[in-house]
Design an enzyme around this catalytic site. Structure first.
Site, PDB file in Angstrom:
ATOM      1  CG  ASP A 138      -1.834   1.222   0.953  1.00 38.81           C
ATOM      2  OD1 ASP A 138      -2.410   1.365  -0.101  1.00 38.81           O
ATOM      3  OD2 ASP A 138      -2.659   1.437   2.390  1.00 38.81           O
ATOM      4  CG  HIS A 157      -0.152   1.877  -9.416  1.00 37.84           C
ATOM      5  ND1 HIS A 157      -0.531   1.569  -8.250  1.00 37.84           N
ATOM      6  CD2 HIS A 157      -1.181   2.658  -9.445  1.00 37.84           C
ATOM      7  CE1 HIS A 157      -1.539   1.913  -7.465  1.00 37.84           C
ATOM      8  NE2 HIS A 157      -1.973   2.324  -8.653  1.00 37.84           N
ATOM      9  CG  LEU A 165      10.150 -16.473  -3.195  1.00 37.52           C
ATOM     10  CD1 LEU A 165      10.580 -16.512  -2.555  1.00 37.52           C
ATOM     11  CD2 LEU A 165      10.458 -14.905  -4.048  1.00 37.52           C
TER      12      LEU A 165
END
Ligand code: FPP
Length: 242
Positions: A16, A33, A127
């Protein structure tokens, strides 16, 4: 060698603060973004280096459709762009990608990029990166209940959990939210039952490996009791190992 219990096996992040990061610089929200994508790349690499096996990030919520059309289409394009552009770095880092969410409501172009990215990284093992896109915790529980009903199996915690969109992974040990807000915003509602929560005022585009290390330090200081007492934990420390 036994796993280090002070390092989380699975971290989830509410990324956020992109919009505020951009506004502070008089830039359009999409610029925040884009910068958020850079932060994600840094954090993926940092997690892989620290031996964290799973990272789940909230990139677009079921509720984000309410944002201005321009921002929604910008986020869709950014996802498709990221899946192509980031592929060499995902392969180099040994990252396996998985998308969780109602992807059938996304454009065919985005759906194809998602499918290709999942296929191309399917063999990677260092990962596992779950990108939650058009995802909501309530949506996930409802779709899992519907799928379970179709099987006719009895409803138990295990049978319902098996139908959730992130069912192949363990619950997050640590959930980080950046940007100063202290709420889950419909993220991983089922899986968050025993997660440690960590809130940071840092806006997501500014989050880096050092910020991650601060979160890891806070996590290492927590006592995870899973409903037990401290005395019980000390007597049998391995009985809660996830
Ligand atoms: C919340 O910040 C962030 C989002 C809704 C989008 C997160 C997307 C990225 C980090 C881009 C990279 C990821 C992919 C895979 C495309 P906000 O816009 O609510 O920030 P604000 O609270 O400051 O307005």
């Amino acid at each position: 060698m036994a796993a280090n219990p002070t390092i989380p096996k699975h971290i989830a992040i509410v990324m956020d603060g992109n919009g505020r990061w951009a506004s502070k610089r008089f830039l359009p929200r999409i610029a925040g973004h884009r910068q958020g994508l850079e932060a994600l790349r840094r954090v993926v690499a940092a997690c892989a280096e620290r031996g964290i096996g799973m990272l789940t990030v909230f990139a677009f919520s079921s509720e984000n459709w309410k944002r201005p059309t321009e921002e929604v289409s910008g986020l869709m394009s950014l996802l498709a762009f990221a899946l192509t552009k980031e592929m060499p770095s995902l392969q180099k880092e040994g990252v396996k990608l998985r998308i969780a969410g109602a992807t059938e409501h996304l454009s065919l172009r985005v759906q194809e990029s998602l499918a290709q990215a999942e296929l191309a990284t399917a063999g990677n093992q260092r990962l596992l990166l779950n990108i939650c896109f058009n995802y909501g915790g309530r949506w996930d529980i409802v779709q899992a209940a519907n799928r379970l009903a179709l099987t006719g199996q009895p409803i138990t915690e295990e049978s319902l959990a098996a139908q959730l969109s992130l069912s192949q992974g363990m619950d997050p040990d640590l959930i980080i939210r950046t940007g100063g807000e202290m709420r889950l915003s419909n993220f991983l509602l089922w899986q968050a039952a025993y997660s440690e929560l960590y809130f940071s005022d840092i806006l997501w585009p500014d989050f880096d490996a050092a910020s991650l290390d601060e979160a890891l330090l806070a996590f290492a200081s927590r006592e995870r009791r899973f409903g037990m007492t401290t005395d019980q934990l000390q007597a049998a420390p391995n009985c809660v190992a996830g």
